[in-house]
Every structure is written in C-alpha cells, then in structure tokens.
Design a protein around this motif. Structure first.
Motif, short mmCIF file in Angstrom:
data_model
loop_
_atom_site.label_atom_id
_atom_site.label_comp_id
_atom_site.label_asym_id
_atom_site.label_seq_id
_atom_site.Cartn_x
_atom_site.Cartn_y
_atom_site.Cartn_z
N LEU A 66 0.85 -1.19 0.00
CA LEU A 66 0.00 0.00 0.00
C LEU A 66 0.89 1.25 0.00
O LEU A 66 1.73 1.41 0.89
N VAL A 67 0.67 2.10 -1.01
CA VAL A 67 1.57 3.24 -1.22
C VAL A 67 0.76 4.53 -1.39
O VAL A 67 -0.13 4.58 -2.24
N PRO A 68 1.05 5.58 -0.62
CA PRO A 68 0.39 6.87 -0.85
C PRO A 68 0.68 7.37 -2.26
O PRO A 68 1.84 7.40 -2.69
N GLU A 69 -0.35 7.72 -2.98
CA GLU A 69 -0.19 8.12 -4.38
C GLU A 69 0.70 9.35 -4.54
O GLU A 69 1.36 9.52 -5.55
N ARG A 70 0.75 10.21 -3.52
CA ARG A 70 1.53 11.45 -3.63
C ARG A 70 3.02 11.18 -3.80
O ARG A 70 3.74 12.01 -4.34
N ILE A 71 3.51 10.03 -3.34
CA ILE A 71 4.94 9.75 -3.51
C ILE A 71 5.21 9.02 -4.82
O ILE A 71 6.35 8.69 -5.13
N MET A 72 4.14 8.76 -5.61
CA MET A 72 4.30 8.08 -6.87
C MET A 72 4.12 9.03 -8.05
O MET A 72 4.15 8.63 -9.21
N GLY A 73 3.88 10.33 -7.76
CA GLY A 73 3.64 11.30 -8.82
C GLY A 73 4.92 11.90 -9.36
O GLY A 73 6.01 11.61 -8.90
N TYR A 74 4.76 12.79 -10.33
CA TYR A 74 5.91 13.39 -11.00
C TYR A 74 6.14 14.84 -10.58
O TYR A 74 6.95 15.53 -11.16
N GLN A 75 5.44 15.30 -9.53
CA GLN A 75 5.65 16.68 -9.11
C GLN A 75 7.10 16.90 -8.69
O GLN A 75 7.66 17.97 -8.86
N ALA A 104 -0.88 -1.30 -4.48
CA ALA A 104 -2.18 -0.62 -4.44
C ALA A 104 -2.00 0.82 -3.99
O ALA A 104 -1.68 1.07 -2.82
N PRO A 105 -2.19 1.79 -4.89
CA PRO A 105 -2.04 3.21 -4.52
C PRO A 105 -3.16 3.68 -3.60
O PRO A 105 -4.29 3.21 -3.67
N ILE A 106 -2.83 4.62 -2.74
CA ILE A 106 -3.80 5.28 -1.85
C ILE A 106 -3.85 6.74 -2.27
O ILE A 106 -2.88 7.48 -2.06
N ASP A 107 -4.96 7.17 -2.88
CA ASP A 107 -5.02 8.57 -3.31
C ASP A 107 -5.48 9.46 -2.15
O ASP A 107 -5.84 8.98 -1.07
N ALA A 108 -5.45 10.77 -2.37
CA ALA A 108 -5.74 11.73 -1.31
C ALA A 108 -7.15 11.55 -0.75
O ALA A 108 -7.38 11.64 0.46
N GLU A 109 -8.13 11.29 -1.64
CA GLU A 109 -9.51 11.12 -1.19
C GLU A 109 -9.65 9.87 -0.34
O GLU A 109 -10.33 9.87 0.70
#
Length: 350
Positions: A66-75, A104-109
């Motif tokens: 389980l991974v927070p989606e914010r660390i998988m982005g390109y920002q 499994a990504p975990i998005d902000a919502e």
C-alpha cells in the motif's frame, strides 16, 4: 452461484479512464504510453486479476504493498525516482521469494475518507507492507486488519507492529560527527520532525551528536516544525530572513531540504561550502547536485526491501508487537562540506 465475470482490457481501461488501446500497449510493453501509465495499467491488471494475473490473484500467495499516491507522482521527479526504487525493490524482493506483489495506490480522497484499496477486498493475500508515510488515522484502519503487517520506511508509535526503516538516528549522528571532525562547532538542523518518524529520528541523531561533543544547542539555528512538505521552500526562506547569525554548517533531514537550503543561501549571497557547509540524507540525485555534489547519508534501499520481505514471511499471524529492524545508511562524502581544519578561510568565524 454464477461464474465470476472474466476481467477484460476494457475493465482495466474503465478503471483508469483511458482507452482500451492504451491498455493493450501497456500490457504488451509497446511504445505509445508513458512509463507512469504503463505502471498503473500493470498494477490495475494485478488488482483485478486480468489474464496472466488471474491465477496469481486466486492463489492466495499475494502480498499487498500500500503506497500513498503522492509519492508516486511526477511533481518531484527526484523523489519519484527514490520511491520508485523502493516500490519496485519491494516487488522484486517479494517475487524472489515465490510470491506476487500487488501494488495498491492510496489517493488523497481515500486517505481523507479512510477507504481501503479495492485490492484489500477483491483478492486474497498473505500480508501487507504499508509505506508508513500516511496519516495516523489511515494507518490505523490498515493496522486493525487481521493480517500480518509491516510498516515500511516510516511508522506510528501508537500502532505497534513490525517495522523496517533506515537507521535514521545512527545515520544522522554519524553525519553530524563528521561535520564536527571537520572543525564545525556551530551546526544547525532543518527537518520537519513533527511530520514523520524519519525526520524525528534524524533530529534525535543530530541532538545526540551535539550533546556528546559538548556543543551548545542553539535553537535559533534549528527548524524542526513544518506545516507540510509543500511549504518547505517558503518556510526556509522565512527562517533565513529572520536568522541573526548563521552557523558554519547545517545538517538537513533529507536531500530535498538540503538542496532547497543551498538555493536559498545563494539568494542571500552565501556560497556552499565556502561559507556554509551542508549535509543531507537519502542520496537523491538532483540535477542541481551535479555542480554542488551533496554530502549525504545514502539510504540502503535494496537492503531495506530484502529485510521487509524476509520479516513479513516470518509472521504467521497478525503480530502487533513493536518489532524494529533498522538498516544502517552509508556516509557519502562529496564537496558540500568544507574541512575547516584544512582551510585558511573562516569567513563566518571572523
């Protein structure tokens, strides 16, 4: 009971809101989709149990990551590469042990509304590895599942369970002692100790090295609170504008902070390392670092991933004991530190 519907490429396309053709290109490893999209398609295929993944998904030999989606982005591309290595390092370590990893990504919502990923409900699995840099309330709903659980990279003390992380305290201690051996007596610290256990432990390592060496802890040269990771640059700018006397060196909670600090110091007319030395943590390869060469503590990502996979396989039940395995980082000396004892220039000590 009716037969379970066979998963199609259209199901994957609908889940990701992309075309069926894009799904096909990604699954066949063809050109025409970005690496990020290819990654998302493959993970969705695993989650839904498409094609070659269907047998694995029903075998019960899966590990959920389980991974927070914010660390998988390109920002932040440099942080993306760092966490990308960690995520796929875990996948590789799990696969080496004859298991299948489902990321499994975990998005902000989902994080805000405390929703578990669909994979937690739709497939069988033998355990979970959770990147611990999620809100405590969200970590708790994962912690409350009746399944073996490893928190990875960071954790919450109120939720006892097995943890694999970098030896942050020892690494920070080693970094600050290196600065002291280089002749620095006035050493500052910047790191959001209020946000993650990683930064809290690195703050403790800094404090321990200063105390052991008999050096005064000047809180005017310390910044341990942050409103959030997105506020770092502005907070450092405000901090530097208000500082009356600069230290000769800073130890930073990670390389991102270290490079932001170097950039802000240049705006104030101060050069690294000629006037102020900096040491970071993580060993991120920032493009601006090609010129500066940041001294840092390298997080041994591969060793951490291997340790997490091994620890999970030792758990026969949902252990909620405070087990800790720390992997020692490695000091990487580059040219962002001035050896005061070998230099005839003491610009900030005159």
């Amino acid at each position: 009971m009716g037969r379970k519907k066979k998963v199609s490429m259209q199901d994957i396309a609908d889940r990701l809101n992309i075309s069926k053709n894009a799904v096909s290109l990604a699954l066949l490893d063809k050109k025409g989709v970005s690496e990020e999209m290819r990654y998302r398609v493959l993970q969705t295929a695993k989650e839904l149990g498409y094609g070659q993944f269907a047998e694995r998904a029903s075998s019960g030999r899966n590990v959920l990551i389980l991974v927070p989606e914010r660390i998988m982005g390109y920002q932040d591309n440099d942080h993306f590469r760092f966490f990308h290595d960690m995520i796929w390092g875990l996948e590789k370590s799990i696969r080496k042990r004859g298991l299948s990893a489902v990321i499994a990504p975990i998005d902000a919502e989902m994080e805000a509304t405390l929703q578990l990923p669909q994979a937690c409900k739709e497939i069988s699995y033998i355990g979970i590895i959770l990147f611990g840099i999620v809100e405590k309330a969200y970590a708790r709903i994962v912690w409350e599942l009746d399944t073996p659980l490893i928190m990875f990279d960071s954790y919450h003390r109120e939720l006892p369970c097995p943890v694999v992380a970098s030896a942050n305290t020892e690494g920070a201690y080693e970094a600050v002692k290196m600065l002291i051996r280089s002749g620095h007596c006035r050493i500052g610290f910047i790191g959001p100790a209020n946000l993650t256990t990683s930064h809290e432990e690195r703050w403790l390592g800094y404090w321990s090295a200063m105390q052991e060496s008999g050096l005064p802890l000047d809180m005017s040269k310390v910044m341990v609170y942050s409103a959030g990771f997105q506020d770092t640059e502005q907070e450092i700018e405000v901090y530097l504008n208000g500082i009356e006397e600069y230290p000769t060196a800073f130890f930073c909670g990670n390389d991102r902070i270290a490079y932001i600090l170097a950039r802000q110091l240049r705006k104030h007319g101060l050069m690294v390392p000629r006037e102020i030395s900096i040491v970071g943590f993580d060993d991120l390869q920032y493009e601006e670092g090609n010129e500066l060469g940041m001294t840092t503590m390298r997080v041994e990502k591969e060793k951490m991933c291997e340790a997490a996979a091994d620890m999970l396989l030792t758990l026969k039940s949902a252990s909620r004991e405070m087990l800790r395995q720390y992997i020692r980082p490695t000091l990487i000396a580059r040219n962002s530190v001035l050896d005061m004892d070998r230099s005839n220039r003491y610009p900030l000590l005159e």
